[in-house]
Structure formats: structure tokens, C-alpha cells
Design an enzyme around this catalytic site. Structure first.
Site, PDB file in Angstrom:
ATOM      1  CB  CYS A   1      -0.934   0.013   1.208  1.00  0.00           C
ATOM      2  SG  CYS A   1      -0.055   0.098   2.782  1.00  0.00           S
TER       3      CYS A   1
ATOM      4  CB  CYS B   1       4.201  -0.317   2.267  1.00  0.00           C
ATOM      5  SG  CYS B   1       3.061  -1.491   3.023  1.00  0.00           S
TER       6      CYS B   1
ATOM      7  CB  CYS C   1      44.159 -25.542   5.132  1.00  0.00           C
ATOM      8  SG  CYS C   1      44.660 -24.023   4.298  1.00  0.00           S
TER       9      CYS C   1
ATOM     10  CB  CYS D   1      41.428 -22.645   1.547  1.00  0.00           C
ATOM     11  SG  CYS D   1      43.078 -23.287   1.192  1.00  0.00           S
TER      12      CYS D   1
ATOM     13  CG  ASP E   1       0.633 -33.090  21.509  1.00  0.00           C
ATOM     14  OD1 ASP E   1      -0.203 -32.632  22.308  1.00  0.00           O
ATOM     15  OD2 ASP E   1       0.337 -33.553  20.389  1.00  0.00           O
TER      16      ASP E   1
ATOM     17  CG  ASP F   1       1.060 -34.359  15.896  1.00  0.00           C
ATOM     18  OD1 ASP F   1       0.737 -33.885  17.010  1.00  0.00           O
ATOM     19  OD2 ASP F   1       0.275 -34.995  15.178  1.00  0.00           O
TER      20      ASP F   1
ATOM     21  CG  ASP G   1       1.733 -29.879  19.455  1.00  0.00           C
ATOM     22  OD1 ASP G   1       1.222 -29.661  20.565  1.00  0.00           O
ATOM     23  OD2 ASP G   1       1.539 -30.903  18.790  1.00  0.00           O
TER      24      ASP G   1
END
Length: 814
Positions: free
Chosen positions: A21, A24, A89, A92, A503, A702, A706
Site C-alpha cells: 500500500c 508502505c 585448509c 582457504c 504432546d 505434531d 504445538d
């Protein structure tokens, strides 16, 4: 006042999210224009972009991007995976990350030494992958954008074959150099110093400058960028031995004043180069083994698919399968994409996703996943997730994500690696100078051998490989068991977990509740009552709703329309049906709503004591029916709880169900701590309270309700059988939903972290002991001195030890 010239002001267009909008636009323009160094800002609502003019001397682009991100208008970025050849190494890694991150438009870069890759996040409007590749190549490495895993594998094979070719050439020349350097050992009459030295010189040339060319290339490019790497140490060390030998061969008089016994060390330089090539060859092979697990996952997806198009079955490439296509699967075939079965019955092997060894029986309506293997029958399914959207692709991406992440424990190694090579070179130079000026039997040759030994024995490689190799092997091992860990940081948090909170519904239980009994308490027609309950449940998304709906469909009840429906979280449902006010929910809900309970209180209490969930149904505020619902506990739940308790962790049950039902489940599983009748929004508060008491909490769940608790916990573990919301907020995802994954994930995380610590202890310990030893610190005390040849062998072994230790995770029993 000085007027800024166009050359001093840069302009950039940034694509951003969420410009919806004019408000914004105004907010962005005001916020960004307030930044010191920004001259003008124009936000474009239609294109969702922000045009910024700024003075590079006063503000950098990343600061502007971060400010946009801070106010929740995220700058859109692209990602590239780059294959890098020639990294050996931690220095690097540090060099590439530091230099590339300075490029304007690069948001983030993570380099993985073990996998020889870099994952770069960049702003496409500012910089392109080609510029990033050129920068990496200017640092002395070969770089290419990785389009797919096959290309990556080809690049690894090419690098390995060139190493092998160099080693095969160096080995016979080095053997001849050793032979001519020690003719007396082989019973051959010496040819004379001058002749022998010249022969050695010509034999050493191909080893030093052809087989050892990679070291000089790396050294030169590092020098141009004012950095240093492992190649710097090898190039300087071997060149010192070679140049000294050249002077001793052709200009021995120059050394007579400083060294009474002039000798040559072509064999030292050649053996060092050959041993380091051999070490890198073994290292390359071991690195390929660490990434083999990921490649196995990628190869699980079927390469082709048999799809129905225009009434015919056509064989197409997996990448050409589109959503909605009908895919035909024959016995023994791999599934190329995810989808839902339309026709046919079969059993599919999903062990690569879930770790479960037994095939799963499928029927119409069941979901199937890419990478699964069809064991028996023929079936057809509709493609729903293709390409990068399949579960298997997401698993691979998740593994790559953790590989590119950094564990906090690695920070010290990163800091050391950044200064390692310059410090080692300083120590070598200091040791050389001290041994030159110290009185005694030492001379130029002695000091030179010390100098070379220090340079060669130092091993930043082990520091760089200690963490990424363990993470790579560990995360890939977990993926084979259906365990996805989101970042390396989680590994460190897991070891501190002393409490696991579960849960109940869908986590400890199967999540498929069913109606045991429907009881009519009044004079209502039972079928009419069941129709009322079904109408309310059809408008709800609660896990118990499906149980009631399925039960009602079996009874064949009529469908009713519900008006003014409202769901009260954690309590129940209410609405109007045929002009009557109806309620369906728990006892607390009925009391809150003023429902007359009659004898329903006693009946529901007796059922709850048996661990069943009780739904009370009221019509016009009079209790008319009771629905008894139960859910089977998962068969593995008891064993998992016991294993967690044996590991010294306390186990809790957190449930929105009534206290009696929750306590009944807890007693069956041996869980002593129960939090019942917890409303969805209260779950995270309980987790927060447990943490405030000094506990490190893992939450296992799950469902949507939760998600806040998973986010609040120190470690959130979501079952892959759960919702996308729960998975998004979790730290560890268990594909398939088997609870054994909880203990496996904890064990895998702990063992991986233990391996990282072992690697780091070795890497630091090796260098702390080896460098002083090579510098001759123990020579005056115990006469111990390390030759450069032994130093090169020790350096090669150091890296191989770290990789081999990490590879043990492949055989970890979970």
C-alpha cells in the site's frame, strides 16, 4: 558546500517483499532516507522495488539491506551453489569467505571445506554468479556454478584424477632421487658429488615444477591478494630446500663460509611434494566418502516417469513431470515424484524416508513419495509435489543446509585459521634465525631443515575439516533414518537437554481417534443427536472431529446445517441447528456455558478415569448425549519413554485433554509428570515455566497448536506426520512419525558433537605439539629433532585422521 558528483553517488534498485500500500511506500522512503549517506529513496508500489541513491564512502549496500530487513521489507535475494577446487585448509575457507563477502551485493557466503562447495546468497540486481566465480578464481581456486549433483560428481572425479596423475609422475622420479641420493645404501659406487648433484637436479625439476605446480599457483595467487594458505607453506618450504640445493650444485663456494659440509636436499623437497600429493589423494578419496551419503539420497529419485498423456503411457524425464499428471508405477519401479494414489493396491519401501524397514501397504487415497520403491502391485497416482517440492528433495536440501551452517564450537577454529599460516611462517623464520645465531654445532643446513620442517608439519587442514566432515556424515546418516536437523548449532543444544516434553494426541498416540460409544441421556432420537454432533464437527478442524464424522457416516445419519458456528479453543463447539442452541465439548465448557448436567458429570468422570476422552452434547442447554472417544497409544511409545528415562532425562506429558485421560496414558507409559487440560495458547507458557526452573527442554509435537511450544523449547522436535506449521517451527524433524526417532535424533546429535570435539582436540593438539617439535624446542633437552620428510608424513596423516574419525558416524547404530 561541496556538491557530490555522479561518480560519488551510486544508485541501486532493490526488489523487496510486502509493499502492499501507499503507507508502505511512505514508511520505507522515510526510514531509508534517514540513514546517513543515503541521498534519495523512491519506493515503487507497482514493482515492489526500492530505488536508492547513496554515497559508498559513508554507507554500504549491506547496511541499507539490513535496515530494510529490520523494518520487515525483506530484500529478495538469490542463491547459488558453487563447486570450488583447490581448497585444502581452514585458511582457504577463511580467505574465500572474507574476500567474497566484501563484494557489493553478496549477502552471505558459507564455504564447506569437506564438500568443496560454497553456498552464496546475493542480490541479483547488484551482482551475478559470474562475478563471484571470477573473484574466487582470482584467489587461486577453480570455481564453477553447480547446476546439479552429477556435474558436482564429475568435477570431483576430475580433481581426483589430476591428483592421481601428478602423484604417479612424482613417485618414480622421487624414487630415483632417493636412489641417487643414497647410492651407498644400495651398494653402488658413488659417482662423485658434482655428477650426482647434477643428476638429482634434473630428476627433481619435474617433481618440483610440474607435479608441484599447484602449490606455486596457489602461492602466487595468495600473494597477489596479500593472503596465505597451505600452498604458501608447501611452496616456501620445498622451494627453500630446492634453491639451497641448486646453489650447492652450481655455486657451492657461496655456501662455504656458512656451511662446512655442503650437501643437497633435492630428496627432501621431492619426498615432501610426493607425500603431500599422496596425502591429498587420500584426503580427496575420504572427502568423497563423506559426501557419498548425500549422493545416495539424490540418486534415490527415479530418473524417469511413466505418465499418461493424450490417452497413452509415455516415458518422460522426471524433471518434465508436472502437477496433476497421472503417473503409472510398475512393480520394482522407483517413484519419481510425490502424489496421491488413484487406483491400485501395493506395498512401497519408504525406508529411505522413514528408516522403517517394513514396506507400507498403500491403497487409493494414500500419499506416496518420490524415492520410494514399489514392491509388488501396479498402481496409478496423481502427481502433487514435483521437482524441488518433493519430500526427498526437501530432505536433501535440509542436509545441505546443515552442512553449510556453522556450529558455535567451530568459531575458535575459524579465528585460529584466519591467522594460522602467517603465524606459522613467523615461527619458522624465528626458529631459523635463532638456530643460525645460537652457539654450538648448528649451521645453515641445520637451521634450514628446521625452517622447512616447521612450515611443512603445520596443518591448518585438520582445523578446517574437523567440524564440517563430522556434520556432513552425521546429518547424512540422520537423513537415512528420517531425521532432519536444521542447523549445526542444534547439535550443541541437544547435549544439554535434561527434559523431554511430549504432546499426547498424534505424538504419543496414533492420532487416529475413534468413537467407542455414543450414549443418549435424554428423550432425543439418537440418530438426530448424532446428526447434530456431526454437523458441529464438520465445521471444526479438531483431531477428534474426524472420529465423530467417520462414526456418523457408518451410521448413515442425515446432514444438518449449522449456523452461528464458533469454536472455543481447548473447550468445545457451539452453534444453532434447526433453531436450537447446541454445544459439544468437554465438561469445563459445559459448566462455562451454563448447561444443566443432570447425571452427566458422574458418567463422564467414570469414563475419563479409564483414559477415554469424553465429549458432552447439549441441546438448548440441556445435556442430551455423551460420546466416548479413545486413541491407541503408539506401540513404541513405552520403550522410547523408558530409554529417555534411562539416559537421565525426565519425561513430561503435555496435553489439552482432560486430566484423567492424560494421567491414564501417562501411567501406561511410565510418565510421572503430567500437565493436562492445557489450552493451545498455554502450551508455550508451560514450556517457558519449565525452562525458567533451570531445565533445558525438548518439546515433541505434531500439530498446529504445538507450534508455539516447539518454538519456545530449547529443542523443538516435530513428527513428519504432523502439520507444515509444526515442522516450520521445529529444530529437528522426524519423517514418518515413529517415536524411536526422538531417541535416535538425540543420540545422533550427541555422537556427532562428540566427534567434532574429538576432531578439534586432535587438530589443535597436533599443531600445539608438532610445531614446537619441528622448531627444535626439544633438541637441546632430549636430542629430539624432526626431519622435514617425517613432518610431511605427519601433516598428511593429521587430515586423514580427522576425516576417518568422522566417517565412523556412517556405521553408528541408532
Amino acid at each position: 558546500m561541496k556538491v557530490k558528483t555522479p561518480a560519488e553517488i551510486k544508485a541501486v534498485d532493490l526488489q523487496v517483499d510486502k509493499i502492499t500500500c501507499q503507507g508502505c511506500v511512505n514508511f520505507i522512503e522515510k526510514t531509508i532516507s534517514d540513514i546517513d549517506g543515503v541521498t534519495t529513496v523512491h519506493a515503487n508500489l507497482a514493482e515492489s522495488s526500492v530505488n536508492v541513491h547513496y554515497e559508498p564512502g559513508r554507507i554500504d549496500l549491506n547496511s541499507i539491506r539490513r535496515r530494510l530487513d529490520d523494518i520487515n521489507y525483506n530484500v529478495r535475494t538469490s542463491r547459488a551453489s558453487i563447486q570450488i577446487e583447490g581448497m585444502h585448509c581452514a585458511s582457504c575457507v577463511s580467505k574465500i569467505e572474507n574476500e567474497v563477502s566484501r563484494l557489493e551485493g553478496v549477502v552471505n557466503i558459507r564455504v564447506n571445506l569437506a564438500d568443496q562447495t560454497a553456498r552464496v546468497e546475493y542480490i541479483q540486481q547488484i551482482i551475478d554468479p559470474g562475478t563471484i566465480l571470477k573473484k574466487i578464481e582470482s584467489l587461486g581456486y577453480r570455481a564453477s556454478q553447480q547446476e546439479d549433483e552429477i556435474e558436482k560428481e564429475d568435477l570431483k572425479k576430475d580433481y581426483h584424477s589430476r591428483l592421481l596423475r601428478n602423484f604417479k609422475i612424482a613417485l618414480p622420479f622421487t624414487a630415483l632421487i632417493f636412489f641417487f641420493s643414497h647410492l651407498g645404501m644400495f651398494g653402488v659406487k658413488p659417482l662423485g658429488d658434482r655428477a650426482t648433484f647434477i643428476i638429482l637436479f634434473f630428476l627433481a625439476l619435474p617433481v618440483q615444477f610440474y607435479c608441484g605446480r599447484r602449490f606455486y599457483v596457489g602461492f602466487w595467487k595468495s600473494l597477489k591478494n596479500f593472503t596465505a594458505s597451505m600452498d604458501t607453506l608447501v611452496a616456501v618450504g620445498t622451494s627453500a630446500a630446492f634453491l639451497y640445493s641448486v646453489i650447492a650444485t652450481f655455486y657451492p663456494s657461496l655456501l662455504a663460509s656458512v656451511d662446512q659440509n655442503v650437501a643437497v636436499y633435492y630428496d627432501t623437497a621431492a619426498i615432501i611434494i610426493t607425500l603431500i600429493l599422496f596425502g591429498r589423494l587420500l584426503e580427496s578419496r575420504a572427502k568423497n566418502a563423506t559426501s557419498a551419503e548425500i549422493e545416495k539420497l539424490i540418486k534415490l529419485e527415479g530418473r524417469t516417469a511413466l505418465v499418461e498423456r493424450d490417452g497413452k503411457e509415455r516415458q518422460v524425464d522426471r524433471a518434465d513431470v508436472e502437477q496433476g499428471d497421472i503417473v503409472v508405477i510398475k512393480p520394482g519401479s522407483k517413484l519419481p515424484v510425490d502424489g496421491v494414489v488413484l487406483e491400485g493396491f501395493s506395498s512401497v519401501d519408504e525406508s529411505m524416508l522413514t528408516g522403517e524397514p517394513l514396506p507400507r501397504e498403500i491403497k487409493p487415497g494414500d500419499r506416496v513419495y518420490a524415492g520410494s520403491i514399489n514392491k509388488s502391485g501396479r498402481f496409478r497416482f496423481e502427481a502433487q509435489a514435483v521437482g524441488s517440492d518433493t519430500v526427498l528433495s526437501k530432505i536433501v536440501e535440509s542436509v545441505k543446509q546443515i552442512i553449510s551452517s556453522r556450529a558455535p564450537i567451530q568459531r575458535l577454529a575459524d579465528k585460529v585459521a584466519a591467522v594460522f599460516v602467517p603465524v606459522v611462517m613467523s615461527i619458522a623464520a624465528l626458529a631459523f634465525a635463532l638456530w643460525m645465531i645460537l652457539p654450538g654445532e648448528t649451521n645453515l643446513t641445520f637451521a634450514l631443515m628446521i625452517f622447512i620442517a616447521v612450515l611443512i608439519i603445520a596443518c591448518p587442514c585438520a582445523l578446517g575439516l574437523a567440524t564440517p566432515t563430522a556434520i556432513m556424515v552425521g546429518s547424512s546418516r540422520g537423513a537415512r533414518e528420517g531425521i532432519l536437523i536444521k542447523s549445526a548449532e542444534i547439535l550443541e543444544r541437544v547435549q544439554k537437554i535434561n527434559m523431554v516434553v511430549f504432546d499426547k494426541t498424534g505424538t504419543l498416540s496414533e492420532g487416529r481417534p475413534h468413537v467407542d460409544e455414543f450414549r443418549n441421556l435424554g428423550n432425543f432420537d439418537p440418530r438426530k443427536l448424532l446428526s447434530i454432533a456431526t454437523a458441529l464437527e464438520k465445521a471444526s478442524e479438531h483431531p477428534l472431529s474426524e472420529a465423530v464424522i467417520v462414526y456418523a457416516s457408518e451410521k448413515g445419519v442425515e446432514e444438518l446445517e449449522v449456523r452461528d458456528f464458533e469454536a472455543v479453543p481447548g473447550r468445545g463447539l457451539r452453534g444453532r441447528i434447526d433453531g436450537s442452541q447446541v454445544h459439544l465439548g468437554n465438561l469445563a465448557f459445559m459448566k462455562d456455558e451454563g448447561v444443566s448436567l443432570n447425571n452427566g458429570n458422574e458418567q463422564s468422570g467414570g469414563l475419563r478415569s479409564n483414559g477415554k476422552t469424553v465429549l458432552l452434547l447439549a441441546v438448548d442447554f440441556s445435556l442430551e448425549g455423551i460420546i466416548h472417544v479413545s486413541d491407541l497409544i503408539k506401540p513404541e511409545a513405552e520403550a522410547v519413554v523408558e530409554e529417555l528415562k534411562q539416559s537421565g532425562r525426565s519425561v513430561w506429558l503435555l496435553s489439552g485433554d482432560n486430566k484423567s485421560a492424560a494421567e491414564s496414558v501417562a501411567s501406561q507409559l511410565g510418565i510421572e509428570n503430567v500437565l493436562a487440560e492445557v489450552l493451545p495458547h498455554e502450551k508455550s507458557d508451560h514450556i517457558k515455566s519449565l525452562k525458567a526452573a533451570g531445565n533445558k527442554v525438548a518439546m515433541v509435537g505434531d500439530g498446529v497448536n504445538d507450534a508455539p511450544a516447539l518454538a519456545e523449547a530449547d529443542i523443538g522436535i516435530a513428527l513428519g506426520s504432523g502439520t507444515d506449521v509444526a515442522l516450520a517451527f521445529s529444530d529437528i524433524t522426524l519423517i514418518g512419525g515413529n517415536l524411536h526417532g526422538v531417541t535416535k535424533a538425540l543420540k545422533l546429535s550427541e555422537t556427532t558433537l562428540k566427534t567434532i570435539k574429538q576432531n578439534l582436540v586432535w587438530a589443535f593438539g597436533y599443531n600445539v605439539v608438532a610445531i614446537p617439535l619441528a622448531a627444535g624446542l626439544f633438541y637441546p633437552l632430549a636430542g629430539i629433532l624432526l626431519s622435514p620428510v617425517v613432518a610431511s608424513a605427519a601433516m598428511a596423516f593429521s587430515s586423514i585422521f580427522v576425516i576417518s574419525n568422522s566417517l565412523r558416524l556412517r556405521k553408528l547404530r541408532l
